[in-house]
Scaffold this motif. Sequence first.
Motif, mmCIF file in Angstrom:
data_model
loop_
_atom_site.group_PDB
_atom_site.id
_atom_site.type_symbol
_atom_site.label_atom_id
_atom_site.label_comp_id
_atom_site.label_asym_id
_atom_site.label_seq_id
_atom_site.Cartn_x
_atom_site.Cartn_y
_atom_site.Cartn_z
ATOM 1 N N LEU A 52 13.240 44.825 61.249
ATOM 2 C CA LEU A 52 14.033 43.964 60.353
ATOM 3 C C LEU A 52 14.273 42.639 61.068
ATOM 4 N N MET A 53 13.883 41.545 60.414
ATOM 5 C CA MET A 53 14.160 40.226 60.985
ATOM 6 C C MET A 53 15.337 39.604 60.248
ATOM 7 N N VAL A 54 16.279 39.106 61.003
ATOM 8 C CA VAL A 54 17.433 38.430 60.398
ATOM 9 C C VAL A 54 17.145 36.935 60.512
ATOM 10 N N ILE A 55 16.908 36.310 59.356
ATOM 11 C CA ILE A 55 16.499 34.902 59.374
ATOM 12 C C ILE A 55 17.543 34.039 58.659
ATOM 13 N N GLY A 56 17.355 32.735 58.710
ATOM 14 C CA GLY A 56 18.288 31.820 58.048
ATOM 15 C C GLY A 56 17.542 30.600 57.560
ATOM 16 N N LYS A 57 18.271 29.549 57.303
ATOM 17 C CA LYS A 57 17.698 28.319 56.764
ATOM 18 C C LYS A 57 16.557 27.799 57.649
ATOM 19 N N ILE A 91 -1.859 40.719 62.011
ATOM 20 C CA ILE A 91 -0.480 40.221 62.041
ATOM 21 C C ILE A 91 0.356 40.841 60.910
ATOM 22 N N SER A 92 -0.261 40.992 59.745
ATOM 23 C CA SER A 92 0.520 41.507 58.610
ATOM 24 C C SER A 92 0.467 43.028 58.495
ATOM 25 N N SER A 93 -0.216 43.687 59.437
ATOM 26 C CA SER A 93 -0.280 45.149 59.320
ATOM 27 C C SER A 93 0.213 45.878 60.574
ATOM 28 N N MET A 94 0.775 45.104 61.535
ATOM 29 C CA MET A 94 1.200 45.731 62.795
ATOM 30 C C MET A 94 2.349 46.715 62.610
ATOM 31 N N ALA A 95 3.251 46.384 61.677
ATOM 32 C CA ALA A 95 4.464 47.200 61.485
ATOM 33 C C ALA A 95 4.974 46.933 60.077
ATOM 34 N N ASN A 96 5.928 47.754 59.631
ATOM 35 C CA ASN A 96 6.628 47.432 58.378
ATOM 36 C C ASN A 96 7.672 46.385 58.735
ATOM 37 N N ILE A 97 7.504 45.190 58.162
ATOM 38 C CA ILE A 97 8.436 44.115 58.518
ATOM 39 C C ILE A 97 9.266 43.735 57.297
ATOM 40 N N HIS A 98 10.575 43.699 57.494
ATOM 41 C CA HIS A 98 11.515 43.379 56.416
ATOM 42 C C HIS A 98 12.338 42.167 56.840
ATOM 43 N N PHE A 99 12.901 41.477 55.847
ATOM 44 C CA PHE A 99 13.707 40.293 56.151
ATOM 45 C C PHE A 99 15.058 40.377 55.465
ATOM 46 N N VAL A 100 16.076 39.877 56.161
ATOM 47 C CA VAL A 100 17.373 39.709 55.525
ATOM 48 C C VAL A 100 17.861 38.318 55.934
ATOM 49 N N TRP A 101 18.558 37.654 55.019
ATOM 50 C CA TRP A 101 19.022 36.292 55.303
ATOM 51 C C TRP A 101 20.471 36.307 55.753
ATOM 52 N N GLN A 102 20.727 35.714 56.919
ATOM 53 C CA GLN A 102 22.115 35.542 57.372
ATOM 54 C C GLN A 102 22.694 34.376 56.558
ATOM 55 N N LYS A 103 23.788 34.653 55.865
ATOM 56 C CA LYS A 103 24.297 33.654 54.903
ATOM 57 C C LYS A 103 24.896 32.421 55.589
ATOM 58 N N GLU A 104 25.614 32.660 56.675
ATOM 59 C CA GLU A 104 26.200 31.538 57.444
ATOM 60 C C GLU A 104 25.915 31.828 58.901
ATOM 61 N N LEU A 108 25.361 35.537 67.162
ATOM 62 C CA LEU A 108 24.419 36.651 67.315
ATOM 63 C C LEU A 108 25.025 37.967 66.815
ATOM 64 N N GLY A 109 26.306 38.188 67.115
ATOM 65 C CA GLY A 109 26.960 39.435 66.691
ATOM 66 C C GLY A 109 26.936 39.556 65.172
ATOM 67 N N ASP A 110 27.214 38.455 64.495
ATOM 68 C CA ASP A 110 27.200 38.453 63.028
ATOM 69 C C ASP A 110 25.783 38.730 62.514
ATOM 70 N N ALA A 111 24.788 38.090 63.135
ATOM 71 C CA ALA A 111 23.392 38.302 62.710
ATOM 72 C C ALA A 111 23.020 39.781 62.833
ATOM 73 N N VAL A 112 23.395 40.397 63.934
ATOM 74 C CA VAL A 112 23.030 41.805 64.151
ATOM 75 C C VAL A 112 23.716 42.693 63.113
ATOM 76 N N SER A 113 24.939 42.328 62.714
ATOM 77 C CA SER A 113 25.653 43.203 61.774
ATOM 78 C C SER A 113 24.967 43.250 60.398
ATOM 79 N N TYR A 114 24.118 42.263 60.084
ATOM 80 C CA TYR A 114 23.357 42.318 58.831
ATOM 81 C C TYR A 114 22.358 43.482 58.807
ATOM 82 N N ALA A 115 22.094 44.056 59.970
ATOM 83 C CA ALA A 115 21.067 45.111 60.047
ATOM 84 C C ALA A 115 21.630 46.499 59.767
#
Length: 290
Positions: A52-57, A91-104, A108-115
């Motif tokens: 799971l990747m936690v991404i933003g703007k 690159i697109s088949s190495m793993a199951n990759i998911h994304f979630v957007w950190q709203k603000e 780092l602690g906040d980003a991890v809690s999205y998981a």
Amino acid sequence: MIRKAVIPAAGFGTRFLPLTKAQPKEMLPIVDTPTIQLVVEEAVASGITDILMVIGKSKRAIEEHFDRNIELEQELQRKGKEKLLAQVQRISSMANIHFVWQKELNGLGDAVSYARSHVGNEPFALLLGDTVLESYSAEPVTKQLIHVFEKYNGSVVALEEVPLENVNRYGVLDGNETEKGVYRVSDFVEKPDPSEAPSNLAFAGRYVFTPDIFDFLIQTGRGKNNEIQLTDAMRSMAKCRPMFGCRFDGTRHDIGNKLEFIKTNIHYALKHSDLKGPLSVYLKELARSL
Ligand code: G1P
């Protein structure tokens, strides 16, 4: 079995402006490969199958990088560029990759809690998306941490010895060595002043956590830089759970730092068979003129 990993990649990358205004720092190249791809490769080589990747703007390029690009694949096929095609498809088949957007961007602690809901009730690895860890042993650094986790049955953080004057860039360990390279944690400090640092053993961007880290994150208020610090949640956890540090066999390349970024590129370019020769000639000429 640890099969899930979380990769936070949401920060602004202010140390790399203006480049990072519309470009994720995690996509900065190591010669020809984005940093975050090397991080994913480390996770996969450590047995991780779900990320799971936690991404933003300004981080859409990361999503695109791990998605398929059918037109590009067709073009490479048509031109008979089989090797490149295989690289791109991998690159697109190495793993199951998911994304979630950190709203603000609240740290780092906040980003991890999205998981939390993605990870559920399993232990997981956490790999920072802007740091490449080069292993000197046959095992990637995340795998080295997983071994410590399995042996001691407690959360583990990767540690690197750094010069004392640099401890104010990192989370730092307070603890005792229980076996060569493994430390029992008594406390942590986030970015201490060198005069107050309990050690020069700094967090190196890789962790393995039991899922109850999320319970501690929920209770963590704003800390250093007015952000929710993962290190503060880890401090609370260390008070009531056994926690460990692993001085891994390898070295850190911190891509978020300009000088380190340039040095890392030279370091890896010198390992490329086609770049090594001409780059060495250039570096020697350059060194003579300095
Ligand atoms: C973060 C963590 C810090 C850790 C560092 C590793 O800091 O808060 O504890 O040592 O990553 O790279 P940042 O670099 O996001 O300021």
